[in-house]
Design a protein around this motif. Structure first.
Motif, short mmCIF file in Angstrom:
data_model
loop_
_atom_site.label_atom_id
_atom_site.label_comp_id
_atom_site.label_asym_id
_atom_site.label_seq_id
_atom_site.Cartn_x
_atom_site.Cartn_y
_atom_site.Cartn_z
N GLN A 74 0.83 -1.21 0.00
CA GLN A 74 0.00 0.00 0.00
C GLN A 74 0.86 1.25 0.00
O GLN A 74 0.53 2.25 -0.65
CB GLN A 74 -0.95 0.01 1.20
CG GLN A 74 -2.09 -0.98 1.12
CD GLN A 74 -3.03 -0.68 -0.03
OE1 GLN A 74 -3.17 0.45 -0.47
NE2 GLN A 74 -3.67 -1.73 -0.53
N SER A 75 1.97 1.22 0.71
CA SER A 75 2.84 2.40 0.76
C SER A 75 3.50 2.65 -0.60
O SER A 75 3.77 3.78 -0.96
CB SER A 75 3.89 2.25 1.85
OG SER A 75 4.80 1.21 1.52
N SER B 89 0.76 4.41 -2.98
CA SER B 89 0.44 5.82 -2.73
C SER B 89 1.60 6.51 -2.03
O SER B 89 1.56 6.72 -0.83
CB SER B 89 -0.84 5.93 -1.92
OG SER B 89 -0.71 5.15 -0.76
N GLU C 80 2.43 9.60 -2.07
CA GLU C 80 2.11 10.93 -1.57
C GLU C 80 1.57 10.87 -0.14
O GLU C 80 1.60 11.85 0.58
CB GLU C 80 1.12 11.66 -2.49
CG GLU C 80 -0.27 11.05 -2.59
CD GLU C 80 -0.36 9.94 -3.63
OE1 GLU C 80 -1.43 9.31 -3.72
OE2 GLU C 80 0.61 9.70 -4.36
N GLU C 81 1.03 9.70 0.25
CA GLU C 81 0.56 9.55 1.63
C GLU C 81 1.73 9.05 2.46
O GLU C 81 2.33 8.02 2.14
CB GLU C 81 -0.59 8.54 1.69
CG GLU C 81 -1.82 8.98 0.94
CD GLU C 81 -2.90 7.90 0.99
OE1 GLU C 81 -2.80 6.99 1.83
OE2 GLU C 81 -3.81 7.97 0.18
#
Length: 134
Positions: free
Chosen positions: A110-111, A114, A116-117
């Protein structure tokens, strides 16, 4: 007309349309069958013959276009079927991989998706991979 020179129905239709363009455009503008006198000596029979040839040429073009459209529709339907099948396969594979992956692997994945998160930082991971304090 010498149709042996033309290979496809479309070429024949284009030839016919080019040779009878005045009557063709007049019939398009008038909607119904329009009598067009090409000169003062043109008889009603020749105008009717020209109109008939125009109608035949238009039918030929219409038939060719309908055939081409049907063929293209079949190709697109087959591509859609293949894409739906591929999508279903990928969804099943994705579901399986999610069930087999550990929570840490899912978080790491997941990292990556995204960037930007901000991902939760751990004390060991606070330094950049290339930096070292040695």
């Amino acid at each position: 007309m010498n149709t042996e020179l033309y290979q496809t129905p479309m070429e024949v239709a284009v030839y016919q349309l080019r040779n009878f363009s005045i009557s063709f455009f007049s019939s398009l503008l008038g909607g119904d069958v329009v009598s067009v006198k090409l000169d003062n000596s043109a008889s009603g029979a020749s105008v009717v013959a020209i109109d008939n040839k125009i109608e035949q040429a238009m039918d030929l073009v219409k038939n060719h276009l309908m055939y081409a459209v049907r063929e293209e529709v079949e190709i697109l339907k087959e591509q859609i079927r293949e894409l739906v099948e591929k999508n279903s396969q990928l969804e099943r594979e994705n579901t399986l991989l999610k069930t087999l992956a550990s929570p840490e692997q899912l978080e790491q994945f997941q990292s990556r998706l995204s960037p930007e998160e901000p991902a939760p930082e751990s004390p060991e991971g606070s330094e950049a991979p290339g930096d070292s304090s040695v």
